[in-house]
Motif scaffolding. Sequence first.
Motif, short mmCIF file in Angstrom:
data_model
loop_
_atom_site.label_atom_id
_atom_site.label_comp_id
_atom_site.label_asym_id
_atom_site.label_seq_id
_atom_site.Cartn_x
_atom_site.Cartn_y
_atom_site.Cartn_z
N LEU A 99 0.48 -5.52 1.34
CA LEU A 99 -0.80 -5.66 0.64
C LEU A 99 -0.65 -6.60 -0.54
CD1 LEU A 99 -3.70 -4.84 -0.22
CD2 LEU A 99 -2.67 -2.86 -1.37
N ILE A 117 -10.23 -6.85 -5.95
CA ILE A 117 -8.88 -6.59 -6.46
C ILE A 117 -8.20 -7.85 -6.97
CG2 ILE A 117 -6.61 -5.67 -5.91
CD1 ILE A 117 -8.66 -3.54 -6.03
N ILE A 157 0.83 -1.20 0.00
CA ILE A 157 0.00 0.00 0.00
C ILE A 157 0.87 1.26 0.00
CG2 ILE A 157 -0.20 0.00 2.53
CD1 ILE A 157 -3.05 1.12 2.15
N TYR A 207 -12.44 -1.35 -3.09
CA TYR A 207 -11.05 -1.79 -3.06
C TYR A 207 -10.89 -2.99 -2.13
CZ TYR A 207 -9.27 2.33 -5.57
OH TYR A 207 -9.00 3.29 -6.52
N ASP A 208 -11.81 -3.91 -2.17
CA ASP A 208 -11.74 -5.05 -1.26
C ASP A 208 -11.06 -6.23 -1.93
OD1 ASP A 208 -13.70 -6.13 -2.93
OD2 ASP A 208 -15.33 -5.63 -1.56
N THR A 268 -8.35 1.69 0.25
CA THR A 268 -7.73 0.40 0.56
C THR A 268 -7.65 0.18 2.06
OG1 THR A 268 -6.44 0.46 -1.49
CG2 THR A 268 -5.65 -0.99 0.25
#
Length: 279
Positions: A105, A82, A37, A77-78, A203
Amino acid sequence: MTATVSFTIDSPLGPRTTTAAYERKGAGEPLLLLHGIGHHLQAWRPVTDVLAAEYDVIAVDLPGFGASEPLPHGVPYDLGTIAPAIGALCTALGTERPHVAGNSLGGLLALEMGRVGLARSVTALSPAGFWSEGERRYAFTALRAMRAGAGALPHSAVERLARSAAGRTALTGSIYARPGRRSPDSVVAETVALREATGFEQTLAAGGSVRFTADVPGLPVTIAWGSRDRLLLRRQGVRAKHTIPGARLVRLPGCGHVPMNDDPALVARVILDTTKLAR
């Protein structure tokens, strides 16, 4: 050289199209690299050349990070959105079921891709999702503080700080064990990437409830953790091993949360060892 590709995402709102940035090098079986991230694909450059000697290496900017477009409005953005989106990106690049290596991430996404059959091997470097609630809050607070700091500094101040080892430590010491090894240009670029990441808050919001609790059977999996990771503490690696009993758990001595720069040779070897188990 960075290129872009457009692809279609199956979302709760129906099919949507977005564009992602990527760099591709080498030949052979595909190996996909996923950053953490607030970072960008350039995080992998310390190991790309070694990996590209044996594989078709594709490093991507995740949606909403680096030079990639954010997800279309209203698309979450789960994890459930993704991971399949990255699978669609691979299809658009003519690649099916690559080896996948990810950090933070990206490590969580790599494991999810392995779980749903989109990867032929997985190397997860300090993956997210194995935290306690207190550890998650600590990590998210640290990440928000890093982003606030990056946003508060004028560009000229970032450039000035990046010229010295002490300044590079101030800017990136939370994620690297050896921040002085980063080049000034790299530190400036990743500070800007953190500041400008359009997918950062969405996110984090989606990650508040994420716990990776599933096994990833049927393929080689390596969980690797830096001994000096100050963002996601290394005891989370033990939880990951309990969750995925068949995984190798590897210690990365002297490495921080983003180990590719701290010890490129070791990280490359861990990834290559994992990919070869799939042969």
